[in-house]
Write an enzyme that holds these catalytic residues in place. Structure first.
Site, PDB file in Angstrom:
ATOM      1  N   LYS A 163       1.748   2.341  -4.967  1.00 41.39           N
ATOM      2  CA  LYS A 163       2.307   1.808  -6.216  1.00 41.39           C
ATOM      3  C   LYS A 163       1.373   2.110  -7.397  1.00 41.39           C
ATOM      4  O   LYS A 163       1.825   2.492  -8.463  1.00 41.39           O
ATOM      5  CB  LYS A 163       2.519   0.294  -6.100  1.00 41.39           C
ATOM      6  N   ASP A 168       0.810  -1.228   0.000  1.00 48.92           N
ATOM      7  CA  ASP A 168       0.000   0.000   0.000  1.00 48.92           C
ATOM      8  C   ASP A 168       0.837   1.269   0.000  1.00 48.92           C
ATOM      9  O   ASP A 168       0.429   2.303   0.560  1.00 48.92           O
ATOM     10  CB  ASP A 168      -0.963   0.014   1.206  1.00 48.92           C
ATOM     11  N   GLN A 193       1.951  -5.955  -3.293  1.00 46.01           N
ATOM     12  CA  GLN A 193       2.390  -6.053  -1.897  1.00 46.01           C
ATOM     13  C   GLN A 193       3.705  -5.263  -1.707  1.00 46.01           C
ATOM     14  O   GLN A 193       3.952  -4.332  -2.460  1.00 46.01           O
ATOM     15  CB  GLN A 193       2.548  -7.517  -1.460  1.00 46.01           C
ATOM     16  N   GLY A 240      -4.572  -4.287  -3.856  1.00 42.04           N
ATOM     17  CA  GLY A 240      -5.556  -3.246  -4.139  1.00 42.04           C
ATOM     18  C   GLY A 240      -4.787  -1.993  -4.509  1.00 42.04           C
ATOM     19  O   GLY A 240      -4.176  -1.372  -3.647  1.00 42.04           O
ATOM     20  N   HIS A 241      -4.747  -1.674  -5.788  1.00 40.30           N
ATOM     21  CA  HIS A 241      -3.948  -0.538  -6.257  1.00 40.30           C
ATOM     22  C   HIS A 241      -4.895   0.596  -6.676  1.00 40.30           C
ATOM     23  O   HIS A 241      -5.694   0.425  -7.588  1.00 40.30           O
ATOM     24  CB  HIS A 241      -3.053  -0.964  -7.419  1.00 40.30           C
TER      25      HIS A 241
END
Ligand code: GDP
Ligand code: IMO
Ligand code: MG
Length: 532
Positions: free
Chosen positions: A126, A123, A333, A150-151
């Site tokens: 990225k 988080d 990650q 989750g981007h």
């Protein structure tokens, strides 16, 4: 990536010394980079081919591979000879000074083949940085993880959260690849494609899915949940997406892959055996067994929706490389969630560090040009495990600003001060050349600001994180204090427009991390990015 530096490995630098051994002078840097790039393409400086024997890849690509949007269905002509010749494409990867989208960059931009990794616990922002960099890339590829990621990308007021599809999908003309190292939940992928389409994003020939990627199936998700339940207070705090059990099956050589899903009869047979085996485990754990018929039907239907995207992505990527395309490897990650180098067992189940980009895509190490590490100006972590610089007051402040809630699970992230012991170690493991610092604006009104420059364990000072989870948990951070700047960084468009104390802060944390500062993010939107 500074390939030459790997030949004569330097002694580990002390905290604050650079790992990056690139030539300091810009002109020299350009010359060296150009020569390296030509060499990598099998050419000398004049562009003559040095490759007399083109490698023969035995199977895979279909006609038209290598052109964005040229993927054809899995069922078509799979057994064509793939690589016919490797010819030099004389396009330099170095771009002149100019703009990345609307952001002006005063120096030559070397996009090249870039591995982007998270330098902390995930988080780091990225997604936002990938979105900015995608303007200069031709292909964006995910190499590991699954829909635990989750981007977030915010563009024109719309928030997009990408879980399996590379963040490059939001830009037209870019090809996005889900590589062999990713674990794919077919239902989650179909849902993601459909929701992006509803938001007006075109998804068709710009998306490729590796036929070698492993599948996440319902028993993986239930097992993940059940294992966490049974661990009680010792739980990992997983995303419950079935990631651990799916990678477990892959390592045990009992997993099902996308190629199986493309062959319905074979898939059904394998699925039935796996469900039978897993149902006995689920029953022993006190969980409800899984209905084979239902799962078989639903997953075969999802498989048909995914069929047009399925391809031999290794061959696609190699052809793209031969044509001089620039590839951005989108890490998921972060370094300390890596199965080998992270804070085991409180980690995910893949190699989140730079090496994972090679194994997870089939692109060899010498084809990589640089590694970009993304890190927040402070530290966050979601899930359990040690976080030496954790600070409840800082967490409270950030949460009250509506920040730091997980993009996948919505959980409040744990927050702490910037940990330079961790990021310095991340620079070493990943070979980070350049740094992108995000969320600087999160510290706008914090004063003083603490930075962890060492750990103390049993009276001894440590410069690297210990391998053992309990020892890491017992580490006490040694802090250095810096003055805050007390005003908003949002309006800054250039480095010089940042408050002087903010400039000092980012310079100090990059110096401690040991890599070159390249980008600073002062807000979630594309435009709120400073190229240094
Ligand atoms: P990722 O998983 O590394 O892509 O990061 P996430 O998307 O899970 O979390 C990063 C969060 O920070 C998201 O909500 C982003 O929109 C947000 N973000 C990224 N960069 C910045 C920044 O510079 N400032 C602010 N305020 N938010 C940012
Ligand atoms: P992105 O790509 C932050 C964490 C989970 C848990 C541990 C194991 O958005 O940075 P898993 O479900 O993978 O078995 O969970 O890893 N985790 C992440 N934390 N960002 C992520 O991805 C994460 N993916 C997994 O919270 O602690
Ligand atoms: Mg995230």
């Amino acid at each position: 990536m500074a390939r030459c530096s790997r030949l004569a490995l330097p002694a580990a630098p002390k905290l604050g010394e650079g790992w990056s051994r690139r030539p300091k002078n810009t002109a020299t840097r350009l010359r060296v980079a150009t020569a390296r790039q030509a060499e990598r393409r099998g050419c000398n400086k004049q562009g003559d081919s040095l490759l007399r024997h083109p490698p023969s890849l035995s199977y895979g690509a279909t006609e038209g591979y290598g052109e964005p949007g040229s993927a054809v269905g899995y069922s078509e002509k799979l057994l064509q000879p793939a690589v016919r010749s490797l010819s030099f494409v004389g396009k330099s990867r170095l771009r002149l000074a100019g703009c990345i989208g609307k952001i002006f960059c005063p120096f030559p931009i070397s996009m090249a083949n870039t591995i982007l990794v998270g330098a902390q616990w995930g988080d780091e922002g990225k997604g936002k940085i990938i979105d900015v960099l995608t303007t200069k890339a031709d292909v964006v590829v995910r190499s590991q993880g699954g829909n635990n990621a989750g981007h977030t990308v915010i563009h024109r007021g719309t928030k997009y959260i990408l879980h399996l599809i590379p963040s490059g999908i939001l830009r037209r003309g870019k090809v996005c690849v889900i590589g062999n190292g990713v674990v794919v939940d077919p239902l989650a992928l179909v849902t993601e494609i459909e929701s992006l389409r509803k938001l007006g994003i075109t998804i068709g020939r710009n998306l490729l899915l590796s036929d070698c990627a492993h599948l996440v199936l319902p028993y993986h998700r239930v097992l993940d949940e059940q294992r966490e339940l049974r661990k009680g207070r010792a739980k990992i705090g997983t995303t419950k997406r079935g990631i651990g059990p799916a990678y477990g099956d892959k390592a045990a050589r009992t997993g099902l892959r996308v190629s199986d899903l493309m062959q319905p009869i074979l898939f059904s047979k394998k699925l039935q055996a796996k469900i039978r085996e897993n149902n006995s485990i689920l029953e022993a754990l006190g969980a409800r067994p899984i209905n084979y018929r239902e799962v078989n039907q639903t997953y075969l239907a999802a498989g048909e929706k995914l069929r047009p995207f399925v391809a031999n992505t290794v061959v696609y990527l190699h052809r793209a490389l031969q044509r001089g395309k620039e590839i951005l490897f989108e890490g998921a990650q972060g370094t300390f969630l890596d199965i080998d180098h992270g804070t085991y067992p409180y980690v995910t189940s893949s190699n989140t560090t730079a090496g994972g980009a090679c194994t997870g895509t089939g692109v060899p190490p010498h084809r990589m040009d640089r590694v970009l590490g993304v890190m927040k100006a402070y530290t966050t972590r979601v899930g359990e495990g040690a976080l030496p610089t954790e600070d409840a007051q800082l967490a409270d402040l950030l949460h009250k600003m509506g920040r730091e809630f997980g993009a996948t699970t919505g959980r409040a992230r744990r927050c702490g001060w910037f940990d330079a012991v961790a990021t310095h170690y991340a620079t070493m493991i990943n070979g980070i050349d350049d740094l992108a610092i995000t969320n600087l604006d999160g510290l706008d009104y914090v004063d003083p600001i603490r930075v962890c420059v060492g750990y103390r364990l049993n009276g001894k000072r440590l410069e690297v994180p210990p391998c053992d989870a309990v020892q890491l948990d017992n580490c006490e951070p040694i802090y250095e204090e810096l003055r805050g700047w007390g005003r908003s960084t949002h309006p800054a468009k250039t480095f010089s427009q940042l408050p002087a104390k903010a400039r000092n802060y980012v310079k100090r944390i990059s110096e401690l991390t040991g890599a070159r500062l390249s980008m600073i993010s002062v807000g979630p939107a594309r435009g709120q990015t400073i190229i240094v």
